[in-house]
Design a protein around this motif. Structure first.
Motif, PDB file in Angstrom:
ATOM      1  N   ASP A   1       0.862  -1.182   0.000  1.00  0.00           N
ATOM      2  CA  ASP A   1       0.000   0.000   0.000  1.00  0.00           C
ATOM      3  C   ASP A   1       0.898   1.232   0.000  1.00  0.00           C
ATOM      4  O   ASP A   1       1.539   1.551   1.003  1.00  0.00           O
ATOM      5  CB  ASP A   1      -0.897  -0.024   1.238  1.00  0.00           C
ATOM      6  CG  ASP A   1      -1.891   1.132   1.265  1.00  0.00           C
ATOM      7  OD1 ASP A   1      -1.741   2.078   0.458  1.00  0.00           O
ATOM      8  OD2 ASP A   1      -2.814   1.098   2.107  1.00  0.00           O
ATOM      9  N   TRP A   2       0.934   1.924  -1.155  1.00  0.00           N
ATOM     10  CA  TRP A   2       1.824   3.071  -1.334  1.00  0.00           C
ATOM     11  C   TRP A   2       1.141   4.401  -1.032  1.00  0.00           C
ATOM     12  O   TRP A   2       1.715   5.466  -1.309  1.00  0.00           O
ATOM     13  CB  TRP A   2       2.342   3.104  -2.769  1.00  0.00           C
ATOM     14  CG  TRP A   2       3.235   1.959  -3.128  1.00  0.00           C
ATOM     15  CD1 TRP A   2       2.867   0.798  -3.758  1.00  0.00           C
ATOM     16  CD2 TRP A   2       4.641   1.846  -2.895  1.00  0.00           C
ATOM     17  NE1 TRP A   2       3.959  -0.025  -3.925  1.00  0.00           N
ATOM     18  CE2 TRP A   2       5.057   0.589  -3.408  1.00  0.00           C
ATOM     19  CE3 TRP A   2       5.588   2.672  -2.297  1.00  0.00           C
ATOM     20  CZ2 TRP A   2       6.390   0.161  -3.347  1.00  0.00           C
ATOM     21  CZ3 TRP A   2       6.910   2.243  -2.239  1.00  0.00           C
ATOM     22  CH2 TRP A   2       7.293   1.002  -2.761  1.00  0.00           C
ATOM     23  N   ARG A   3      -0.054   4.404  -0.463  1.00  0.00           N
ATOM     24  CA  ARG A   3      -0.723   5.676  -0.194  1.00  0.00           C
ATOM     25  C   ARG A   3       0.116   6.551   0.739  1.00  0.00           C
ATOM     26  O   ARG A   3       0.786   6.045   1.640  1.00  0.00           O
ATOM     27  CB  ARG A   3      -2.113   5.424   0.393  1.00  0.00           C
ATOM     28  CG  ARG A   3      -3.122   4.970  -0.654  1.00  0.00           C
ATOM     29  CD  ARG A   3      -4.469   4.663  -0.043  1.00  0.00           C
ATOM     30  NE  ARG A   3      -4.453   3.411   0.728  1.00  0.00           N
ATOM     31  CZ  ARG A   3      -5.518   2.924   1.358  1.00  0.00           C
ATOM     32  NH1 ARG A   3      -6.663   3.602   1.341  1.00  0.00           N
ATOM     33  NH2 ARG A   3      -5.426   1.782   2.019  1.00  0.00           N
ATOM     34  N   PRO A   4       0.069   7.869   0.534  1.00  0.00           N
ATOM     35  CA  PRO A   4       0.997   8.783   1.231  1.00  0.00           C
ATOM     36  C   PRO A   4       0.492   9.256   2.585  1.00  0.00           C
ATOM     37  O   PRO A   4       0.535  10.457   2.888  1.00  0.00           O
ATOM     38  CB  PRO A   4       1.120   9.940   0.245  1.00  0.00           C
ATOM     39  CG  PRO A   4      -0.239  10.016  -0.388  1.00  0.00           C
ATOM     40  CD  PRO A   4      -0.700   8.582  -0.509  1.00  0.00           C
ATOM     41  N   ASP A   5       0.017   8.347   3.434  1.00  0.00           N
ATOM     42  CA  ASP A   5      -0.473   8.762   4.750  1.00  0.00           C
ATOM     43  C   ASP A   5       0.474   8.329   5.866  1.00  0.00           C
ATOM     44  O   ASP A   5       0.051   8.104   6.991  1.00  0.00           O
ATOM     45  CB  ASP A   5      -1.883   8.231   5.000  1.00  0.00           C
ATOM     46  CG  ASP A   5      -1.980   6.717   4.962  1.00  0.00           C
ATOM     47  OD1 ASP A   5      -1.017   6.067   4.526  1.00  0.00           O
ATOM     48  OD2 ASP A   5      -3.037   6.178   5.358  1.00  0.00           O
ATOM     49  N   ASN A   6       1.773   8.221   5.530  1.00  0.00           N
ATOM     50  CA  ASN A   6       2.750   7.786   6.532  1.00  0.00           C
ATOM     51  C   ASN A   6       3.632   8.924   7.026  1.00  0.00           C
ATOM     52  O   ASN A   6       4.628   8.691   7.713  1.00  0.00           O
ATOM     53  CB  ASN A   6       3.626   6.649   5.988  1.00  0.00           C
ATOM     54  CG  ASN A   6       4.423   7.070   4.754  1.00  0.00           C
ATOM     55  OD1 ASN A   6       4.352   8.214   4.313  1.00  0.00           O
ATOM     56  ND2 ASN A   6       5.175   6.137   4.180  1.00  0.00           N
ATOM     57  N   GLY A   7       3.270  10.154   6.680  1.00  0.00           N
ATOM     58  CA  GLY A   7       4.021  11.304   7.174  1.00  0.00           C
ATOM     59  C   GLY A   7       5.253  11.655   6.374  1.00  0.00           C
ATOM     60  O   GLY A   7       5.946  12.619   6.707  1.00  0.00           O
ATOM     61  N   ALA A   8       5.579  10.908   5.330  1.00  0.00           N
ATOM     62  CA  ALA A   8       6.756  11.226   4.521  1.00  0.00           C
ATOM     63  C   ALA A   8       6.520  12.521   3.743  1.00  0.00           C
ATOM     64  O   ALA A   8       5.410  12.788   3.267  1.00  0.00           O
ATOM     65  CB  ALA A   8       7.058  10.086   3.562  1.00  0.00           C
ATOM     66  N   ALA A   9       7.563  13.316   3.619  1.00  0.00           N
ATOM     67  CA  ALA A   9       7.459  14.561   2.872  1.00  0.00           C
ATOM     68  C   ALA A   9       7.417  14.275   1.376  1.00  0.00           C
ATOM     69  O   ALA A   9       8.015  13.296   0.906  1.00  0.00           O
ATOM     70  CB  ALA A   9       8.644  15.462   3.197  1.00  0.00           C
ATOM     71  N   PRO A  10       6.715  15.112   0.598  1.00  0.00           N
ATOM     72  CA  PRO A  10       6.713  14.938  -0.857  1.00  0.00           C
ATOM     73  C   PRO A  10       8.149  14.961  -1.398  1.00  0.00           C
ATOM     74  O   PRO A  10       8.965  15.795  -1.005  1.00  0.00           O
ATOM     75  CB  PRO A  10       5.913  16.154  -1.348  1.00  0.00           C
ATOM     76  CG  PRO A  10       5.061  16.539  -0.181  1.00  0.00           C
ATOM     77  CD  PRO A  10       5.880  16.243   1.039  1.00  0.00           C
TER      78      PRO A  10
END
Length: 370
Positions: free
Chosen positions: A161-170
């Motif tokens: 699951d690659w959705r960006p809800d893990n706090g990583a910066a763009p």
């Protein structure tokens, strides 16, 4: 007496090989510095990869249709099994093998030298010690916690699951969530860096996992059992004297190796050639696939996997598991390439061929290793 087979390394690959050789009536010496060490890692594979000789009790959980996310959801039409690690290790009993508690330091054709100075000769000597870490080799890393399934209500089993809800910066190297049941009561939730040179650290992944689980309302008590993962995904060399990850059985673009090793253990024990020309070409093509992944900009990786998981199930299976299926692998890679958006297609083509592609602005690869 000179044994028929000497196996160096008693991880899943080496132990499976020694186990199958003993059952064939071969005389076996198995060398490992800690042969009784209990395995603690989680091993999983596709259900159709399980060899028929494994007892069904080694399967801890089955996910009939796991979910994958790039930028959108994909339901995978292929059952996935998570193994009961303790039962797997116990099932691979070594019977009458002579188990030597020592470290193999030099493995050559027909002989091995141990740290104690002892030299063992055998009809065949096979190195199954895995891959050594090196700054030149891309690695897979992960940080996971094991939680009560009741805390995961509403969370589908996730292959990735690659959705960006893990706090990583763009623009940061991405990581994905891997979430699978271990049995009827426990679930492994793991933040994973698929491949990096260098890979994301465990501390980085721990922070991301906590942020992701908080965003999805999965509470943590702080005392959950933890799983750490770190291993090279490059460096395996196909050939008759190596087995498991050391022998090229690790898929460089996914990190999976146990299923392929278990499936081939019987044939290797019997002395068969498990590296026909088709398998060697597939191995090189998979290496090219890893180069492409290492070169992708961070924002492109979810799109890449959207395209891959939109392929027909047979194409996905060929690329993920068809170790000797040259035609299927080529078909899958060709279909994937044709379906990619234009700019992504050009970058993948250049990386596969080893050609540098200039980028506007700051150069950043999805896997920290372009």
């Amino acid at each position: 007496m000179k044994p028929d087979l000497v196996v160096c390394g008693l991880g899943p690959a080496g132990r499976a090989l020694a186990h199958r050789a003993v059952l064939r009536g071969l005389t076996v010496i198995a060398v490992d510095p800690a042969p009784e060490r209990r395995w603690t890692a989680t091993y999983a594979m596709w259900a159709d990869e399980l060899p028929g000789w494994l007892p069904p009790q080694v399967v801890g959980a089955t996910v009939s249709r796991p979910m994958a996310w790039g930028t959108r959801a994909h339901r995978l039409d292929r059952p996935y099994v998570v193994l009961d690690t303790a039962r797997l290790q116990t099932s691979l009993h070594l019977g009458d093998a002579n188990v030597v508690s020592d470290r193999a330091i030099q493995v050559g054709p027909g002989h091995v030298t141990l740290a104690s100075g002892t030299k063992i000769t055998g009809g065949r000597v096979i190195d199954a010690r895995g891959l050594t870490r090196s700054p030149a080799r891309a690695e897979q890393t992960a940080y996971g916690v094991i939680v009560d399934v009741r805390r995961c209500a509403g969370l589908d089993p996730l292959f990735m699951d690659w959705r960006p809800d893990n706090g990583a910066a763009p623009g940061d190297p991405p990581s994905f969530l891997y979430a699978v049941p271990l049995d009827g009561e426990r679930m492994l939730l793991e933040e994973t860096c698929l491949a990096g040179r260098p890979a994301l650290t465990g501390a980085h992944l721990r922070t991301r996992l906590r942020a992701r689980l908080h965003a999805r309302n999965v509470p943590l008590a702080g005392d959950e059992p933890v799983e750490h993962v770190r291993f090279p995904v490059q460096g395996g060399r196909p050939g008759p004297r190596r087995f498991g990850a050391a022998g090229g059985f690790l898929h460089p673009a996914t990190g999976y190796s146990v299923g392929a090793a278990l499936a081939a253990a019987d044939a290797v024990a019997a002395g068969q050639d498990v590296w026909p020309a088709t398998a060697r070409i597939v191995h090189r093509l998979r290496g090219a696939g890893l180069r492409a992944l290492l070169a992708l900009p961070p924002g492109d990786l979810p799109l890449f996997f959207d395209t891959f998981f939109a392929l027909p199930p047979d194409a996905q299976r060929a690329y993920l598991s068809g170790r000797t299926d040259l035609a299927g692998t080529v078909t899958a890679m060709s279909a994937l390439f044709a379906a990619l958006p234009g700019p992504l297609r050009r970058r993948v083509a250049a990386a596969t061929l080893g050609v540098a592609v200039p980028s506007r602005g700051r150069r950043a690869s999805a896997m920290m290793g372009g």
